[in-house]
Structures are given as C-alpha cells and as structure tokens.
Design an enzyme around this catalytic site. Sequence first.
Site, PDB file in Angstrom:
ATOM      1  N   ASN A 199      -6.359  71.792  -1.802  1.00 36.70           N
ATOM      2  CA  ASN A 199      -6.986  71.798  -0.482  1.00 36.70           C
ATOM      3  C   ASN A 199      -8.157  72.774  -0.504  1.00 36.70           C
ATOM      4  O   ASN A 199      -8.438  73.405  -1.527  1.00 36.70           O
ATOM      5  CB  ASN A 199      -5.978  72.113   0.629  1.00 36.70           C
ATOM      6  N   ASP A 267       1.593  66.602   0.713  1.00 36.40           N
ATOM      7  CA  ASP A 267       2.584  65.802  -0.018  1.00 36.40           C
ATOM      8  C   ASP A 267       2.303  64.320   0.167  1.00 36.40           C
ATOM      9  O   ASP A 267       2.346  63.529  -0.778  1.00 36.40           O
ATOM     10  CB  ASP A 267       3.998  66.090   0.503  1.00 36.40           C
TER      11      ASP A 267
END
Length: 317
Positions: A199, A267
């Site tokens: 990220n 996820d």
Amino acid sequence: MTKLSTLSRDQMAQAQVLVVGDAMLDRYWYGAVDRISPEAPVPVVRVTREEERMGASANVAYNIVSLGAQASLLTVVGDDDASHKLEKLVSQTGIRPYFGRDAELQTTVKLRVIGRQQQLLRLDFENTPKSEILASQSATFATLLPTHQAVLFSDYGKGGLAHVGDMIALALASGKKILIDPKGSDYSRYSQASVITPNRAELQQVVGSWSSEEQLRTKAQNLRKELKLEALLVTRSEEGMTLYDDAGELHASAQALEVFDVTGAGDTVIATMAALVAAGLSLREAMPLANRAGSVVVGKFGTATVSYDELFTKETP
C-alpha cells in the site's frame, strides 16, 4: 461504464491458488456502552455477543474461495485452542488446510472490542514459530506446488515466511505466478516475484516519500527493476491503485461509495488478483477487477469477502 474482463464460473472453479503465510484468528466482542468506568476515563463495554473469524492469510484464502476459485492454505500455528478453532473455520469454507503445528507457538489472535459500531480496543496475542517447523513447511510447499497455478505469499511479519526465498525459487522453477503482500522495509527477499502489492505507506517505507506522480512512477519502476519483478501494484486508498510494469503503468480510480471499514481490504485485492491470474487473466486484466473487489469489501464491516456475483454481475461505475 468501464469495460472489464470476465470469467465464467467454470473458469473460476478450475483456478487453484496456494496461499502461504501467517494465519490468525480474529475475535470480536460486541457490547453495549452505557457508562464510563469509575476506575479510569474509559468506556465500560457490557459484552453481549462474541464472534470468531479467519484472519490474515486465512482471510486471504477465504476471499479466493468466496469468488468461486480453489485455495490451499499452508501456515504454521500453535497446538492450542485458537489453532483448532481456526482450522475448523478454515475447513468449513472449503479451503484445504495444511497446518504445521508448533507446541511452543501461541497462535496469533487479534481480539477487537466493539461498542456502538466502533472498535474501542484491540488486543494481540502472538509469538514466533520455531525454524524447524518452518523448514518442514517448505517440504510440504514443494509437494503442493504442482497442483496450483498461482502462489500467494501473505506476509504479516509474524515469522511464518522465514523461508520465503526458497519457496519463491521453487515456484519460479515450476513456472507458477507468484503474488506477494509484503511486509517490512526490506523487499529483497521477494526478488523475482510476479507482483508485489504494497500500500502507499508500505511503499513509502521502502523507497521514501514522493511529491508528484512522476516521482512515484520513477521510484516504483526503479524498485520493480531492482527486484526483477514482472509488476508492482501500489494500492493507494482513496486514490485507487496503480500497476507498474514493462509496458508502463495502468491506473484504476477508487470507486465512489461509503467507506465503512478498511479491515482486510488489502487481503481482498491480492486474493482477487491471485484467483483471476490462476484462472488465466494477465496482471493488467486482473487489476481493475481487484480494484473493484476492494471497493466492495470496504463497504462491509470487519474482515469480509466478495462473491463471484458481486465482482462480475453488477454494473461498474
């Protein structure tokens, strides 16, 4: 309307992903908050309901089967009550569990206390597995590898991927797609993967900050080439996500909706990528769909999943 790639249910059902990494049990205690404690300036939660869900790599595998694909989960856990509850949850979803047990390991548990639809507190219980248990998992990995089209390494920094370099080498030799959700500031151990999915904050930890799209592009491509990756996928929260590869870059904007809970969104993104790649899509074809899956899951509470219908049959903004 955005034109997205599509796959039939049968194509998804044939896709098999081997998920390797740190699994944990997510516990939720829900309760009413009616007063402040007389002992300290904290709310008193009267617990009225308890819930247990699969977390970390187990949630990644659950996202894969929720899409209609197949998943095997290779992980190391303790020989305690939490591990047996986790294995039961995993088995009930259709995931194939391959649990290495370390009697001295405390299975990772994250306990979240929820009051008035808000998380008030999180308690973590964990320690690190022994190296001989991890070595035995590498042998199991080699046995499982031939029956899967893609391998997904879910690194949560809990010690379960100490031998990830050896497993990447085995997967490379077998011609498998390798997807990694990275952790920490040293990505050298992920060298030669197909794609890693940091990220924004995780990438910044590795390459430093940037002040423009051009700077980000340069830093991302330099890291990709240094690690010999096929692609680097940066998830950017409200800015969507960007895939960097030899052809340049591909960006998908965040889809407008109310963000309820970002827990587990990463996820869902990598799980969707892995399932789609295992089913035959390229990374570039899979990325916009993974972006869509991430936007769906943040509209749900807690670690959640996306179904085949939610991914493929609803209209896309």
